[in-house]
Each structure stands twice: as structure tokens, then as C-alpha cells.
Design a protein around this motif. Structure first.
Motif, mmCIF file in Angstrom:
data_model
loop_
_atom_site.group_PDB
_atom_site.id
_atom_site.type_symbol
_atom_site.label_atom_id
_atom_site.label_comp_id
_atom_site.label_asym_id
_atom_site.label_seq_id
_atom_site.Cartn_x
_atom_site.Cartn_y
_atom_site.Cartn_z
ATOM 1 N N ASP A 146 0.834 -1.207 0.000
ATOM 2 C CA ASP A 146 0.000 0.000 0.000
ATOM 3 C C ASP A 146 0.868 1.257 0.000
ATOM 4 O O ASP A 146 0.805 2.106 0.880
ATOM 5 C CB ASP A 146 -1.033 0.010 1.137
ATOM 6 N N TRP A 147 1.656 1.350 -1.043
ATOM 7 C CA TRP A 147 2.487 2.524 -1.310
ATOM 8 C C TRP A 147 1.617 3.643 -1.864
ATOM 9 O O TRP A 147 1.772 4.782 -1.493
ATOM 10 C CB TRP A 147 3.529 2.204 -2.378
ATOM 11 N N VAL A 148 0.795 3.294 -2.849
ATOM 12 C CA VAL A 148 -0.095 4.132 -3.642
ATOM 13 C C VAL A 148 0.667 4.864 -4.751
ATOM 14 O O VAL A 148 0.187 4.939 -5.873
ATOM 15 C CB VAL A 148 -0.953 5.106 -2.795
ATOM 16 N N ASP A 149 1.858 5.373 -4.488
ATOM 17 C CA ASP A 149 2.609 6.079 -5.533
ATOM 18 C C ASP A 149 3.967 5.421 -5.782
ATOM 19 O O ASP A 149 4.564 4.826 -4.896
ATOM 20 C CB ASP A 149 2.804 7.550 -5.172
ATOM 21 N N THR A 150 4.444 5.538 -7.012
ATOM 22 C CA THR A 150 5.758 4.989 -7.353
ATOM 23 C C THR A 150 6.895 5.877 -6.858
ATOM 24 O O THR A 150 8.018 5.404 -6.716
ATOM 25 C CB THR A 150 5.897 4.772 -8.874
ATOM 26 N N ASP A 151 6.623 7.144 -6.577
ATOM 27 C CA ASP A 151 7.676 8.038 -6.083
ATOM 28 C C ASP A 151 8.262 7.541 -4.763
ATOM 29 O O ASP A 151 9.467 7.648 -4.534
ATOM 30 C CB ASP A 151 7.153 9.467 -5.905
ATOM 31 N N THR A 152 7.417 7.005 -3.894
ATOM 32 C CA THR A 152 7.905 6.500 -2.610
ATOM 33 C C THR A 152 8.779 5.270 -2.834
ATOM 34 O O THR A 152 9.812 5.112 -2.180
ATOM 35 C CB THR A 152 6.734 6.190 -1.660
ATOM 36 N N LEU A 153 8.388 4.409 -3.750
ATOM 37 C CA LEU A 153 9.225 3.252 -4.096
ATOM 38 C C LEU A 153 10.570 3.727 -4.641
ATOM 39 O O LEU A 153 11.624 3.239 -4.216
ATOM 40 C CB LEU A 153 8.506 2.362 -5.109
ATOM 41 N N ASP A 154 10.562 4.683 -5.547
ATOM 42 C CA ASP A 154 11.811 5.226 -6.090
ATOM 43 C C ASP A 154 12.690 5.792 -4.979
ATOM 44 O O ASP A 154 13.908 5.567 -4.953
ATOM 45 C CB ASP A 154 11.523 6.332 -7.113
ATOM 46 N N LEU A 155 12.083 6.534 -4.062
ATOM 47 C CA LEU A 155 12.827 7.133 -2.952
ATOM 48 C C LEU A 155 13.489 6.053 -2.090
ATOM 49 O O LEU A 155 14.682 6.135 -1.783
ATOM 50 C CB LEU A 155 11.892 7.991 -2.101
ATOM 51 N N LEU A 156 12.718 5.049 -1.697
ATOM 52 C CA LEU A 156 13.284 4.002 -0.838
ATOM 53 C C LEU A 156 14.322 3.167 -1.581
ATOM 54 O O LEU A 156 15.322 2.757 -0.983
ATOM 55 C CB LEU A 156 12.190 3.125 -0.257
ATOM 56 N N GLU A 157 14.108 2.925 -2.860
ATOM 57 C CA GLU A 157 15.124 2.201 -3.637
ATOM 58 C C GLU A 157 16.430 2.993 -3.692
ATOM 59 O O GLU A 157 17.513 2.418 -3.595
ATOM 60 C CB GLU A 157 14.626 1.928 -5.055
ATOM 61 N N SER A 158 16.336 4.308 -3.797
ATOM 62 C CA SER A 158 17.547 5.123 -3.915
ATOM 63 C C SER A 158 18.271 5.306 -2.581
ATOM 64 O O SER A 158 19.477 5.509 -2.562
ATOM 65 C CB SER A 158 17.215 6.491 -4.520
#
Length: 166
Positions: free
Chosen positions: A37-49
Motif C-alpha cells: 500500500d504505497w499508492v505512488d511509485t515516487d515513494t518506491l523510487d525514494l526508498l530504492e535510492s
């Protein structure tokens, strides 16, 4: 080994960004877990980086962009401990036994969905951890996340962190 556990960030629906105390924990962690339940890909990008290693799944509120990048269930072995990550586990009644049957070769199950922190051990020894939500407390008194340590092949020092009100 230091672990950081979170779920149900729901950005930007429930908050504009992840809370600063949680963001400060990301680079300190050897492994970051996100149980969907991220909802947005920006948060995934942030945590990946920002993460050394990210173990994550999609949740029921995640669209096609996140589902294309994340599994429904993730598995990892860390210092001899077998982890599984999933978003939903069903109702709280019977959860321990149901999850122990579903994940028989797992030592620690990280899950989300309810926004309710959960830390129990099933009769089989399976440890079930739900870190709650750092951005959407729902009917809980606080927004939360968890940290934990792995030492000597054991999960130790599991801590639930309460975040200040926004």
C-alpha cells in the motif's frame, strides 16, 4: 544486521511525504521492508535510492505501475532467518495459525493492511510483525513503524516506534 519495517504509507493520499524520523532510519538500516500500500511509485523510487537493500511487496491499493515492479509476496534469507513479506493476512482472529500454515518454511512474516501494529509468535515459532502505518494511524493512537536487529541468527530487539502527531 539492522532492519526497518514499514507498511501502508498511502502517499500522497494520507500524507504528502514520509515522516522525517522514518526517513532518517532508512540509511541506518541494512534492510528496509515495506509491506505494501504505497499508492505512488515516487515513494518506491525514494526508498530504492536510499536503501542498502529493499524487500517490498504491493498492496491492495497499489496500481499497475507498482504491481509491475513488485511481487505480491517476497522472500529473503537474512543471516539464516527466513523472511516472507505480504500485504494482507486476513482477519486478526486465527491469523497466527493461518499464517503458520501458509508460510511453513518461514521464521518471520512481515505484513500490513490493517494499520494496526502486531507482534506475536505462532505456536510453530513463526514471528508475525505488522509495523502499522507511518502516515495513516486510522483508529490507532499513533502512526508507527518498527526496527529490529538480527544477531546470532535470531531476531532481537524488535521495537515499535511511535511518530509525533502531524
Amino acid at each position: 544486521m539492522r532492519l526497518l519495517l514499514m507498511s501502508d504509507t498511502h502517499l500522497p493520499k494520507r500524507a504528502k511525504r514520509l515522516p522525517e524520523p522514518l526517513l532518517e532510519e532508512v540509511p541506518r538500516a541494512d534492510v528496509v521492508f515495506h509491506a505494501g500500500d504505497w499508492v505512488d511509485t515516487d515513494t518506491l523510487d525514494l526508498l530504492e535510492s536510499r536503501s542498502r537493500r529493499l524487500i517490498a511487496v504491493y498492496g491492495n491499493n497499489d496500481g499497475l505501475g507498482l504491481r509491475a515492479r513488485l511481487p505480491e509476496t517476497a522472500y529473503a534469507e537474512l543471516e539464516g532467518l527466513r523472511f516472507a513479506v505480504v500485504h494482507e493476512t486476513g482477519p486478526s482472529q486465527g491469523r497466527d495459525a493461518r499464517c503458520a500454515a501458509r508460510f511453513p518454511d518461514t521464521d518471520v512474516l512481515v505484513f500490513g493492511h490493517s494499520h494496526i501494529p502486531w507482534d506475536t509468535t505462532a505456536s510453530t515459532g513463526l514471528r508475525l510483525l505488522n509495523p502499522g502505518s507511518p502516515t495513516d494511524r486510522r483508529r490507532q493512537p499513533h502512526c508507527t513503524y518498527m526496527t529490529a536487529l538480527i544477531s546470532g541468527g535470531r531476531l532481537t530487539q524488535v521495537d515499535l516506534h511511535r511518530l509525533p502527531p502531524r
